[in-house]
Write a protein that holds these residues in place. Structure first.
Motif, short mmCIF file in Angstrom:
data_model
loop_
_atom_site.label_atom_id
_atom_site.label_comp_id
_atom_site.label_asym_id
_atom_site.label_seq_id
_atom_site.Cartn_x
_atom_site.Cartn_y
_atom_site.Cartn_z
N LEU A 63 0.83 -1.21 0.00
CA LEU A 63 0.00 0.00 0.00
C LEU A 63 0.87 1.26 0.00
O LEU A 63 0.52 2.25 -0.63
N GLN B 208 1.82 1.98 -3.38
CA GLN B 208 0.71 2.33 -4.27
C GLN B 208 0.27 3.78 -4.11
O GLN B 208 -0.09 4.43 -5.08
N LEU C 246 -7.14 13.67 5.09
CA LEU C 246 -8.45 13.27 4.56
C LEU C 246 -9.03 14.34 3.64
O LEU C 246 -9.82 14.04 2.76
N GLY D 208 -7.71 9.82 -0.64
CA GLY D 208 -8.14 8.77 -1.56
C GLY D 208 -9.57 8.42 -1.24
O GLY D 208 -10.43 9.30 -1.09
N ALA D 209 -9.82 7.14 -1.07
CA ALA D 209 -11.19 6.71 -0.80
C ALA D 209 -11.71 7.25 0.52
O ALA D 209 -12.90 7.24 0.77
N LYS D 210 -10.81 7.73 1.36
CA LYS D 210 -11.27 8.17 2.68
C LYS D 210 -11.54 9.67 2.77
O LYS D 210 -11.75 10.18 3.86
N GLU D 211 -11.49 10.34 1.65
CA GLU D 211 -11.74 11.78 1.71
C GLU D 211 -13.11 12.06 2.29
O GLU D 211 -14.09 11.44 1.90
N ILE D 212 -13.15 13.01 3.21
CA ILE D 212 -14.42 13.35 3.83
C ILE D 212 -14.75 14.80 3.51
O ILE D 212 -13.88 15.57 3.15
N PRO D 213 -16.02 15.14 3.65
CA PRO D 213 -16.37 16.55 3.43
C PRO D 213 -15.61 17.44 4.41
O PRO D 213 -15.42 17.07 5.57
#
Ligand code: SF4
Lengths: 440, 619
Positions: free
Chosen positions: B232, B235, B469, B474-479
């Protein structure tokens, strides 16, 4: 069919266009096949049939390709209307039915092929997946008709079948589904085709479908987690959290991805994100961008009468620190949950990735029994972040975002497809699986 | 605890500096189960040993440094010791760690934790090896900067067994409230002023050496986590490339893209593009970078070994480390400075003198605003022009501060005391007295709440590294602007930080993955069940214990609050004005307490303590 009518029904046009596009996105038909119709009141209050034009390209329906017909007489609207108009009219005449959707549904049609001598009386299709079983009422009738499209036999047979079943198959031709609304008819049709797909996958991976179906029919409750909530025909445009602009956008993106990536059939499954007291909840998880679904803000505290689907979301939030939850009826995972290694009597309790990416993300994905208790369900979800419940779909959790939780079922789909492909090629999965995964 | 010998040596070294004696105590196996190691273990040992009402610069303050079960293995970046103490800057818990190599060397000397008590009568250093522990006179080291002291203490080392040095510089000796403790000459336990605590204890340095290995119980399981982690890391764009090529300063332009890069003591977040280019990671890589470097067992390698050529100003050619992102921003745009050489030289001075660059930059920026407002004049004959933008002032200010000379004596107290002294307390951009790092809270409610609720004050590392974040998740981006999600999101980020600190690993691994690989590695090393669910319990337990200490030290909800500027002065992001309104602060703080299961006053109640098996009072 008049321009004036269209001026009055932007919403209806939008719905036809959206669902037409959606039906192609999930490959229910070819570009020009299939048709859909609704009963609709014009501005003078007269009920009409609204139906797609014959030969119209469903991915990009133009206003002129939606036809408005009288319910009870032949009028000019018929000139362009679908060649299946008569059967649609008969379906729409059924009590409580206001929408009808027909598509070729390749998967289900293939799953209902037989090579018996004709004329024949094919067996009904029995879904072995939870959505199919519950939504389709345990079986989908299949009829062999000498002239399987546009014929009098079709007009006579299909409405008769749909009087007692939500969907029916004309063998070698396609599926007809009915609903109180067009989205409901599409929901049924998408689920029916997905059931066919799952059945075919099961055959591919060597599951004895006959035996499984017999067992399910004998004791359906033991084979499925719980029935999905009844389909709601109202409120798809409700949004209880318009001020949370960023999360709203995330819900829409995520719901759309669930649908387009075929992680759940249309309007199936559920998605949520939690606040402190509330959870934001999309109970029709697979939502094409331009169709949407209800987005509710609900108290996080468990309430008597919560549907089971919602209860599980609340349970996860009550017992863990996760911030997002997703439940999908992911067809490849449902099929693979029944896989038995050669020589073994019971289905495997795990899916082991054989691809590099899957293997790095998950050493194993647990497969839980349909009636798994809450404690075990939570423990496995906590440890693995994603679990497959046999007869109950894929559940996933995320520590932060909807995008994060979406990645789990999406990865699971790929992992399952690789395994299914390897089985199909006759490869020995055990040899391909990392040794350590077998110990976990 | 895992079977003795797996993951831990089972020994805590306690040194009483007043008496000058050392004793090895057995590590209570139950503590590992409950607190894991690093920050968790150090916090528990500290809590049990210290009087929360003590003077942070008095003999009763206690310093604990702990390693983790992963330190000493090949787990990526697992080389950190974690230091806990009462902060002289905030009066609350101080908690810091550092990259470099000292943590791994300390563990290789045969100990899991070190507890420092009392105050030596005269300057001392400690010499720790598996064979002996000695308290030695540091008379000849006192007054030396970190580099000179480190060189002196490694002179004539046995080949192949070079000792590792953790030391303070003149800033610590002079009890500058944001003085750092430094290892490998340039890697700092920076925040909250641990150097001042050491200085007050007359402790100059700790030299460690040893070759003891960390044994692994279940190698397969450990390897599974290790493989996953390395994959990871290779990546994720930030860990595979950005950090190595551009260093953390590579974030300068990216953080500006999300309008989060502060300017002139956080007055706004507006910069001219050409100014930012002059201090960006890309420019640093093209102009000053000699080579990247890496801490112990780190495959990411974000260290910047740099060289500043001599110039017209008469300054000579210099080599050193840095600047990192935070340094670049706090000594750069936050002071209105866009001169990379000036920032880099000032960074070198801070490393040598033992100063936390974030608090130093934040305090200088505060001084500049006070100066421009006419509330501060440069004392005596310092003759310094303290207007924003004067990069030439940075180096002399670092020296004056470390020596507490002239205006430096005021700066040495940190921005909160400085601004209060000048009658303009609102100009200190700090929380609990700790200066805010290089991410403007108005650009992310999640980060804002992190600063508010961090146990150590405005720290992105203890308060939750929300920027990872906001833009690189990545996939964990939050508002970024969600009142609803921020309390839980930041709790989860803070908890991930507690986990990383308790495992002795680098925060930047969080760009690639969260708890899962660590769970496998920690379980594999110790043979214990450190499932992610159990790790979550550890995280919550540590957060509660830190809170308990702070409450006992006098913390109230009013301390969980941002400076007024962030509520009153908007910045513009995507055409919209953004502030962190008082209502938002109030609501988020309330919700955060509830997410943590603390009461309305932010206190963990008895039921929570029981549920988390926390012994509230020390025996
Ligand atoms: S990423 Fe940078 S700070 Fe972290 S361990 Fe590696 S070199 Fe050190």
């Amino acid at each position: 069919m008049t321009g004036k009518d269209w001026q009055a029904s932007e919403e209806l046009l939008g719905l036809f266009q959206s669902l037409g596009r959606a039906s192609l996105l999930v490959d229910l038909q070819d570009s020009h096949s299939g048709n859909m119709s609704v009963k609709w009141k014009d501005r003078s209050g007269r009920e009409k049939i609204v139906i797609t034009a014959t030969g119209s390209q469903k991915g990009d329906l133009e206003p002129s390709q939606i036809c408005f017909l009288s319910l009870d007489e032949t009028d000019y609207g018929h000139y362009k209307a679908s060649s299946e108009t008569d059967v649609h009219a008969r379906i729409l005449a059924l009590p409580g039915v206001r929408a009808s959707f027909h598509a070729h549904t390749k998967e289900l049609v293939t799953a209902t092929f037989d090579d018996a001598d004709k004329p024949g009386a094919p067996a009904a299709f029995v879904p072995i997946d939870p959505l199919g079983w519950h939504v389709l009422g345990g079986e989908v009738p299949v009829d062999w008709l000498a002239v399987p499209s546009g014929s009098f036999e079709v007009i006579e047979t299909v409405p008769r079948r749909l009087a007692s079943h939500p969907a029916t198959v004309v063998q070698t031709h396609g599926t007809f589904a009915r609903g109180r609304t067009l989205p409901e008819a599409f929901y049924v049709l998408n689920i029916a085709n997905t059931s066919g797909y799952i059945a075919r996958l099961l055959e591919t991976i060597g599951v004895d479908l006959g035996r499984l179906r017999t067992a399910i029919r004998a004791d359906p409750a033991a084979h499925f987690a719980y029935p999905p909530s009844p389909y709601e025909t109202e409120g798809d445009d409700v949004c209880d959290f318009p001020d949370e602009e960023e999360i709203l956008k995330e819900f829409r993106k995520t719901g759309n991805r669930v649908f387009e990536s075929r992680l759940s059939p249309f309007h199936a499954g559920s998605i949520s994100a939690r606040g402190v007291d509330d959870l934001l909840y999309a109970g029709k998880g697979a939502m094409p961008r331009d169709v949407g679904g209800p987005l509710r803000r609900l108290p996080i505290a468990a309430a008597a009468g919560d549907p089971e689907e919602l209860r599980r979301h609340k349970l996860i939030y009550a017992e863990t620190d996760f911030q997002t939850v997703m439940h999908c009826y992911q067809p490849e995972a449902e099929a693979l949950a029944h896989y038995r290694y050669p020589g073994e009597a019971e289905p495997a309790d795990r899916v082991v990735p054989i691809d590099a990416e899957g293997g790095f993300l998950y050493l194993v994905i647990p497969v839980l029994p349909p009636k798994v208790d809450d404690a075990e369900f939570l423990a496995k979800l906590h440890q693995y972040k994603v679990v497959i419940v046999r007869g109950g779909g894929v559940w996933a959790v995320g520590a932060q975002s909807l995008s994060e939780v979406l990645h789990h079922p999406s990865s699971v789909r790929e992992i399952c497809l690789y395994r299914i492909g390897a089985i199909q090629r006759g490869l020995d999965l055990r040899k391909m699986e990392p040794k350590k995964a077998q110990k976990w | 605890m895992g079977e003795r010998g797996y993951g831990f040596h089972g020994k805590v070294l306690e040194i009483d500096l007043t008496r000058g004696d050392a004793r090895a105590l057995p590590l209570d196996p139950g503590l590992v189960d409950l607190y894991l190691g690093g920050r968790g273990l150090a916090t528990r040992l500290f809590y049990d040993a210290v009087d929360p009402g003590c003077d942070p610069l008095g003999p009763d303050n206690v310093v604990v440094i702990a390693a983790s079960p992963l330190v000493g293995t090949s787990a990526p970046t697992a080389g950190r010791g974690h230091m806990v103490f009462k902060s002289p800057l905030t009066g609350f818990i101080g908690s810091a760690n550092s990259g470099g190599t000292w943590g791994a060397a300390f563990k290789a000397a045969g100990y899991d934790a070190l507890v420092l008590k009392g105050r030596a009568a005269a300057p001392v250093y400690l010499d720790i090896s598996p064979e002996a522990v000695r308290v030695e006179s540091a008379a000849s080291l006192w007054g030396l900067d970190v580099h000179a002291a480190t060189d002196r203490m490694t002179e004539g080392a046995e080949p192949g067994l070079r000792p590792k040095i953790l030391a303070i510089g003149p800033a610590g000796e002079n009890r500058v409230r944001f003085a750092a403790v430094v290892n490998d000459k340039n890697r700092t336990y920076g925040r909250s002023g641990p150097g001042a605590v050491w200085g007050a204890k007359n402790l100059k340095a700790i030299r460690v050496r040893g070759r003891l290995k960390t044994a692994i119980k279940d190698k397969d399981r450990f390897q599974a986590g290790l493989d996953q982690a390395y994959h990871l890391i290779k990546q994720a764009p930030v860990t595979k490339r950005l950090m190595r090529e551009l260093g953390t300063a590579g974030l300068v332009e990216l953080i500006d893209l999300i309008r989060m890069l502060p300017h002139r003591n956080f007055m706004d977040c507006s910069h001219r593009e050409e100014d930012l280019e002059r201090i960006s990671g890309e420019t640093l890589a093209k102009t000053l970078l000699v080579r990247p470097g890496a801490c112990h067992a780190c495959p990411i390698g974000c260290q910047r070994h740099t060289r500043v050529p001599g110039g017209a100003s008469g300054a000579g050619d210099e080599k050193g480390e840095g600047p990192e992102y935070e340094t670049t921003v706090l000594m750069g745009p936050v002071c209105g400075v866009y001169d990379l050489s000036a920032i880099t030289r000032a960074n070198y001075r801070c490393n040598e003198l033992g100063l936390d660059t974030i608090s130093f930059g934040g305090t200088v920026a505060c001084a500049m605003e006070l100066f421009e407002a006419g509330a501060l004049t440069a004392d005596g004959d310092d003759g310094l022009d303290l207007r924003f933008g004067n990069g030439a002032a940075l180096e002399p200010l670092a020296r004056l501060t470390a020596r507490r000379e002239g205006i430096g004596n005021r700066l040495a107290e940190g921005s909160r005391r400085l601004a209060a002294f000048c009658g303009r307390p609102e100009l200190s951009m700090s929380v609990k007295g700790l200066e805010i790092p290089g991410y403007d809270p108005r650009a992310s409610l999640t980060q804002a709440l992190g600063y508010m609720t961090s146990p150590t004050g405005a720290c992105h590392l203890r308060g939750g590294y929300a920027v990872s974040l906001a833009f690189f998740g990545g996939a964990k981006e939050i508002p970024r602007f969600s009142l609803l999600q921020s309390p839980i999101a930041i709790r989860n980020m803070q908890n991930l930080g507690i986990l990383q600190d308790s495992l002795g690993v680098c925060r930047f691994t969080g760009y690639a993955f969260a708890a899962d690989p660590w769970s496998r590695m920690a379980s594999g090393v110790t043979g214990l069940d450190f499932s992610t669910a159990r790790l979550e319990e550890v995280e919550n337990r540590v957060a509660v214990l830190e809170r308990l200490f702070n409450i006992e030290a006098g913390l109230t909800p009013a301390d969980d609050w941002l400076p007024a500027r962030f509520a009153s002065t908007p910045i513009v992001i995507d055409g919209r004005e953004r502030v962190v309104s008082e209502a938002a602060m109030e609501g988020m703080r309330r919700d955060y307490y509830r997410v943590r299961e603390w009461d309305a006053a932010g206190r963990p109640g008895p039921a929570l303590l029981r549920a988390l098996s926390i012994k509230e009072r020390r025996p």
